[in-house]
Motif scaffolding. Structure first.
Motif, PDB file in Angstrom:
ATOM      1  N   UNK A 132       0.844  -1.223   0.006  1.00 10.41           N
ATOM      2  CA  UNK A 132      -0.120   0.165  -0.056  1.00 10.41           C
ATOM      3  C   UNK A 132       0.891   1.233   0.038  1.00 10.41           C
ATOM      4  N   UNK A 133       1.731   1.369   0.636  1.00 10.91           N
ATOM      5  CA  UNK A 133       2.780   2.552   0.995  1.00 10.91           C
ATOM      6  C   UNK A 133       3.614   2.684  -0.575  1.00 10.91           C
ATOM      7  N   UNK A 134       3.942   1.440  -1.223  1.00 10.47           N
ATOM      8  CA  UNK A 134       4.363   1.579  -2.569  1.00 10.47           C
ATOM      9  C   UNK A 134       3.743   1.840  -3.617  1.00 10.47           C
ATOM     10  N   UNK A 149       3.991   5.442  -5.821  1.00  7.91           N
ATOM     11  CA  UNK A 149       3.908   5.526  -7.022  1.00  7.91           C
ATOM     12  C   UNK A 149       2.864   6.529  -7.566  1.00  7.91           C
ATOM     13  N   UNK A 150       1.835   6.686  -7.088  1.00  7.84           N
ATOM     14  CA  UNK A 150       0.738   7.551  -7.556  1.00  7.84           C
ATOM     15  C   UNK A 150       1.129   8.884  -7.249  1.00  7.84           C
ATOM     16  N   UNK A 174       1.404  11.817 -10.083  1.00 14.73           N
ATOM     17  CA  UNK A 174       0.942  13.138 -10.114  1.00 14.73           C
ATOM     18  C   UNK A 174       1.904  14.307 -10.266  1.00 14.73           C
ATOM     19  N   UNK A 175       2.901  14.033  -9.509  1.00 12.75           N
ATOM     20  CA  UNK A 175       3.984  15.213  -9.743  1.00 12.75           C
ATOM     21  C   UNK A 175       4.607  15.274 -10.764  1.00 12.75           C
ATOM     22  N   UNK A 176       4.765  14.037 -11.433  1.00 11.55           N
ATOM     23  CA  UNK A 176       5.413  14.163 -13.107  1.00 11.55           C
ATOM     24  C   UNK A 176       4.279  14.867 -13.881  1.00 11.55           C
ATOM     25  N   UNK A 177       3.033  14.457 -13.564  1.00  9.62           N
ATOM     26  CA  UNK A 177       1.922  15.167 -14.598  1.00  9.62           C
ATOM     27  C   UNK A 177       2.007  16.506 -14.571  1.00  9.62           C
ATOM     28  N   UNK A 178       1.973  16.921 -13.086  1.00  8.38           N
ATOM     29  CA  UNK A 178       1.879  18.364 -12.631  1.00  8.38           C
ATOM     30  C   UNK A 178       3.159  19.324 -13.541  1.00  8.38           C
TER      31      UNK A 178
END
Length: 85
Positions: free
Chosen positions: A31-33, A37-38, A42-46
């Protein structure tokens, strides 16, 4: 009735079986991994969206120039020249 014909009880049974097979520690790390990853996705998309808006005006002007010299326009000009000459 639950998700797509699956009841809450069936989901709980599946959850218990998964916990027995993998163990709570391994599920917690998965769950932490997955969360990490999510978050990085999101950071890369922003950053990509912010980068795209900075270059947007320049690429929009460039696209307009390219469409003026489109092959269809050149083809129409050639046809017109053939009709005249």
């Amino acid at each position: 009735m639950g998700f797509g014909g699956i009841s809450i009880w069936q989901l709980l049974i599946v959850l218990v079986i998964v916990m027995l097979v993998f163990g709570t520690k391994r599920i917690k790390s998965l769950g932490g991994d997955l969360g990490g990853a999510i978050k990085s996705f999101r950071k890369a998309m922003d950053t990509e969206n912010a980068k795209g808006t900075d270059d947007g005006a320049e690429s929009g002007e460039q696209k307009q120039i390219e469409t003026d010299d489109a092959p269809d326009a050149q083809f129409a000009e050639q046809k017109e020249q053939q009709r005249q000459g």
